[in-house]
Design a protein around this motif. Structure first.
Motif, mmCIF file in Angstrom:
data_model
loop_
_atom_site.group_PDB
_atom_site.id
_atom_site.type_symbol
_atom_site.label_atom_id
_atom_site.label_comp_id
_atom_site.label_asym_id
_atom_site.label_seq_id
_atom_site.Cartn_x
_atom_site.Cartn_y
_atom_site.Cartn_z
ATOM 1 N N SER A 35 0.852 -1.210 0.000
ATOM 2 C CA SER A 35 0.000 0.000 0.000
ATOM 3 C C SER A 35 0.876 1.245 0.000
ATOM 4 O O SER A 35 2.026 1.214 0.423
ATOM 5 C CB SER A 35 -0.910 0.004 1.227
ATOM 6 O OG SER A 35 -0.127 0.093 2.397
ATOM 7 N N ILE A 36 0.271 2.295 -0.535
ATOM 8 C CA ILE A 36 0.958 3.590 -0.597
ATOM 9 C C ILE A 36 0.055 4.619 0.084
ATOM 10 O O ILE A 36 -1.152 4.652 -0.173
ATOM 11 C CB ILE A 36 1.185 4.037 -2.062
ATOM 12 C CG1 ILE A 36 2.040 3.020 -2.819
ATOM 13 C CG2 ILE A 36 1.789 5.428 -2.142
ATOM 14 C CD1 ILE A 36 2.190 3.334 -4.299
ATOM 15 N N HIS A 37 0.640 5.416 0.935
ATOM 16 C CA HIS A 37 -0.133 6.476 1.578
ATOM 17 C C HIS A 37 0.330 7.808 1.020
ATOM 18 O O HIS A 37 1.370 8.323 1.399
ATOM 19 C CB HIS A 37 0.028 6.400 3.101
ATOM 20 C CG HIS A 37 -0.652 5.207 3.677
ATOM 21 N ND1 HIS A 37 -1.862 5.264 4.323
ATOM 22 C CD2 HIS A 37 -0.337 3.877 3.624
ATOM 23 C CE1 HIS A 37 -2.239 4.043 4.676
ATOM 24 N NE2 HIS A 37 -1.332 3.178 4.266
ATOM 25 N N ILE A 85 4.955 -0.966 2.731
ATOM 26 C CA ILE A 85 4.150 0.271 2.781
ATOM 27 C C ILE A 85 5.047 1.449 2.410
ATOM 28 O O ILE A 85 6.168 1.558 2.911
ATOM 29 C CB ILE A 85 3.620 0.520 4.209
ATOM 30 C CG1 ILE A 85 2.812 -0.687 4.715
ATOM 31 C CG2 ILE A 85 2.762 1.777 4.266
ATOM 32 C CD1 ILE A 85 2.572 -0.654 6.207
ATOM 33 N N LYS A 135 5.021 5.229 2.940
ATOM 34 C CA LYS A 135 4.252 6.267 3.651
ATOM 35 C C LYS A 135 5.198 7.276 4.261
ATOM 36 O O LYS A 135 6.387 7.007 4.401
ATOM 37 C CB LYS A 135 3.389 5.611 4.734
ATOM 38 C CG LYS A 135 4.139 5.111 5.960
ATOM 39 C CD LYS A 135 3.170 4.613 7.013
ATOM 40 C CE LYS A 135 3.898 4.051 8.226
ATOM 41 N NZ LYS A 135 4.675 5.090 8.966
ATOM 42 N N PHE A 176 3.961 9.248 7.026
ATOM 43 C CA PHE A 176 3.487 9.705 8.335
ATOM 44 C C PHE A 176 3.930 8.724 9.412
ATOM 45 O O PHE A 176 4.222 7.566 9.151
ATOM 46 C CB PHE A 176 1.968 9.895 8.347
ATOM 47 C CG PHE A 176 1.177 8.618 8.294
ATOM 48 C CD1 PHE A 176 0.742 8.119 7.074
ATOM 49 C CD2 PHE A 176 0.860 7.918 9.451
ATOM 50 C CE1 PHE A 176 0.007 6.948 7.022
ATOM 51 C CE2 PHE A 176 0.138 6.735 9.389
ATOM 52 C CZ PHE A 176 -0.297 6.251 8.177
ATOM 53 N N LEU A 194 2.874 7.699 13.543
ATOM 54 C CA LEU A 194 1.924 7.936 14.641
ATOM 55 C C LEU A 194 2.667 8.409 15.880
ATOM 56 O O LEU A 194 2.181 9.237 16.637
ATOM 57 C CB LEU A 194 1.137 6.655 14.941
ATOM 58 C CG LEU A 194 0.177 6.204 13.822
ATOM 59 C CD1 LEU A 194 -0.644 5.004 14.267
ATOM 60 C CD2 LEU A 194 -0.769 7.337 13.428
#
Lengths: 77, 244, 349
Positions: free
Chosen positions: B60-62, C204, C206, C208, C210
């Motif tokens: 997945s890519i955000h 992944i 990404k 960001f 948390l």
């Protein structure tokens, strides 16, 4: 009679399954899981007709329904 | 029926009764059934569904808020053999990302766009979204959405259906088991279309937001049935590339 | 090596393709239009993809998507368009994605002019986007350098998994020169980090976190990376500096014009020299700091930007004992060689 398996560690007690079950098999118990939610359990599992409505509406994939594997003689009867 | 393997063995980050969870589950089930988890690339939004980063059991890519269709364009163009889908909320897709979704659709990019419409910005605390209903109270429409100043809820399926390139556009709701099964069938149809290279598919899923609607999970389903679903009629808007 | 007579912008596009760039997304804006135009003709031939995005923003995020798959990607724009891409640059730095971004600068601010300028220096060299990240910045001064630095940009971007910016301008973009083009490279897939298909666990991409502690750790790692640039990757041209008494600092097209001025000054018996940064990030602070006040009488910083922007970095790096003066043209006006020559004579007194 189907097997109703609740993955209680994922359940958040939203009650969707309880509302959707045509046979009122499920209830939100007073037991609390790791996340701090009261989770559901199959109180009247004998009434379950394996329609899977509970599993289909569950937002947390916490309900698993398994049909009984009929043994040989049960198949015959 | 068991928990799909395309989601990880951990609890989702969503609020109790949030239908994002159902949307994730049926997508994961479809991935399991089509056996394509190695091919999947999910392009996630900025919003509640950002929480899916620890949930999907495939690549997945955000990307940035509103830009998922552009990111997915880059992904699909560079890796046409991958099965690509975008997953966006109503603020992400219909507000800041409107240009991106319109032009990805108009180019007929061969990926599946999943649109979660709960008429509100969830992650940021319940602000008005382009699909907020008339008179619906949110943290930025405290007196209820006033059409004279804030316009009307946007019918994204209807808008995108005006474009010629999209292959399949349909709207479903996740408020009941029956509707969830229909939604899953629609999603599967969209993913199959992608596998057959049929082009851009758009699936809108009506969902809820118990937390920011200020309702219990169960009440939010009723509210959906009484308010969201009348405002957003279900059904196909384009099928097989033809407006329905 | 293949020799060809090419326009600056097109040379950049051709060298990108030869460097293994297989995805370009861009949007029309003068004076960089030849880059997307060239890519629209040549990219498919090279087995790559060209997309004209609906905006600079969308184009930058298409590059974000392509880069996630391990493909070598590029986008280009001018001034305003680069501003629109800065969020994406921040995302790419945050997600550790390599990409090459070309800024063919124009006069500003606002719509400004379509003629060349160097008015984007601060935006580009001070971390073009939010969050305090940094990008390596190359400043070519000839079409040949545009070719060489674009190629190098792809390697550096992939080495550091960070966007690299080629800062050029409308003048260099439009001029034609003969160039030697590098041999075409076949692009890799970056299997060790990208989402390119390989036998591995789900990954992944990404930016960001948390937990702020994780974000802080990330920032610290980036700070180390930027420090390593200062130690290893500075590129600067020192032209006739060995006995220079009057040093001109200038980059890009200004650096080239200043070089001609140095030659003319030398003919007039003036010991002039040129310090031309080729990498603006990392900035050649050391070379500037090492200028010896006993030998160097004065320094003139020349720039196509008013107020001066690189001028500030020069002043900060230069020894306080060396007087520093500024010569700037702006808004699309190209500085003239004679202006530099007479400014040095005036400075000389």
């Amino acid at each position: 009679m189907a097997e109703v398996k609740i993955l209680s560690q994922y359940c958040k007690g939203c009650g969707f399954c309880v509302k959707s079950c045509p046979k009122k098999v499920l209830e939100v118990t007073q037991e609390v899981n790791m996340l701090g939610y009261k989770y559901v359990s199959p109180i009247h599992v004998q009434d379950c007709i394996a329609c899977k409505m509970c599993a289909v509406i569950c937002p947390d994939a916490a309900v698993e329904i398994y049909l009984p594997t009929l043994s040989e003689e049960e198949k015959v009867s | 029926m068991s928990r799909p393997t395309s989601i990880k063995d951990c609890a989702s980050g969503y609020c109790p009764g949030c239908l994002h969870g159902v949307a994730h589950r049926i997508i994961a089930e479809i991935v399991d059934e089509l056996g394509i988890s190695q091919d999947m690339v999910g392009v996630m939004p900025v919003g509640c569904a950002s929480l899916s980063f620890s949930y999907w059991n495939f690549d997945s890519i955000h990307g940035a808020h509103g830009r998922a269709p552009a990111v997915a364009t880059g992904v699909k163009r560079c890796a046409p053999d991958r099965v690509v889908f975008t997953y966006q909320g109503d603020g992400d897709l219909a507000a800041i990302g409107l240009a991106e979704i319109m032009h990805a659709a108009n180019r007929g990019e061969n990926f599946t766009a999943v649109f979660i419409n709960n008429s509100i910005y969830g992650m940021t605390g319940g602000q008005m979204a382009p699909t907020t209903l008339e008179g619906m109270k949110t943290s930025t429409s405290p007196k209820g959405r006033d059409e004279t100043t804030e316009g009307y809820p946007m019918n994204m399926c209807g808008i995108l259906a005006q474009l010629d390139a999209p292959y399949y556009i349909a709207r479903f709701a996740l408020n009941s088991p029956q509707n969830v099964l229909k939604a899953k069938a629609g999603l599967k149809k969209a993913f199959m279309a992608q596998l057959e290279g049929k082009g851009f598919c758009f699936i809108e899923l009506l969902t809820n937001c118990p937390t920011n609607w200020g309702l219990t999970s169960l009440k939010s389903l009723e509210w959906m049935e009484q308010n969201t679903m009348p405002a957003f009629p279900l059904g196909a808007f384009k099928d097989g590339g033809v407006r329905v | 090596m293949e020799k060809r007579f090419m326009k600056g912008n097109e040379a950049i596009a051709e060298s990108a393709i030869r460097a293994g760039c297989r995805f370009f997304a861009g949007y029309p804006i003068t004076p960089q239009n030849e880059i997307p135009e060239y890519m629209s003709r040549k990219m498919t031939e090279a087995g790559g993809v060209f997309v004209q995005g609906e905006s600079e923003i969308a184009s930058a995020y298409m590059v974000f998507g392509g880069a996630s798959m391990g493909t070598r990607c590029m986008t280009s724009s001018s001034g305003l368009g680069i501003c629109l891409k800065t969020e994406a640059l921040s995302y790419m730095a945050g997600a550790r994605l390599p990409a090459v971004v070309v800024n063919v600068s124009r006069g500003g601010p606002g719509l400004g002019t379509i003629q060349p300028s160097q008015q984007d220096y601060n935006l580009i060299t001070n971390g073009p986007g939010c969050g305090g990240f940094s990008c390596m910045v190359y400043a070519p001064s000839t079409v040949q350098e545009s070719v060489d630095l674009t190629c190098k940009a792809f390697d550096m971007a992939e080495r550091d998994r960070n966007p690299v910016i080629v800062l050029t301008d409308g003048c260099l973009g439009a001029m034609m020169e003969s160039v030697e083009l590098p041999m075409p490279q076949t692009p890799g897939e970056n299997l060790e980090w990208s989402l390119a298909k390989s036998d591995r666990q789900a990954r992944i991409i990404k930016s960001f976190h948390l937990d702020p502690m994780d974000q802080e750790q990330f920032n610290e790692n980036m700070a180390d990376l930027y420090k390593s640039w200062d130690d290893n990757d500075v590129a600067v041209e020192l032209y006739q500096m060995q006995d220079a008494e009057y040093v001109i600092t200038a980059y890009g097209i200004c650096g080239r014009i200043a070089k001609a001025a140095v030659e003319e000054l030398r003919l007039g018996g003036v010991k002039a020299g040129l310090l031309r940064p080729i990498t603006l990030v990392p900035f050649p602070r050391k070379q500037l700091a090492e200028l010896n006040p006993q030998k160097v009488k004065k320094v003139l910083s020349v720039e196509m930007s008013i107020p001066g922007q690189m001028f500030i970095d020069v002043r900060e790096a230069l020894s306080a004992e060396i007087p520093l003066e500024f010569l700037g043209r702006s808004g699309g006006v190209v500085v003239e060689e004679e202006e530099i020559v007479s400014a040095v004579y005036k400075m000389k007194g």
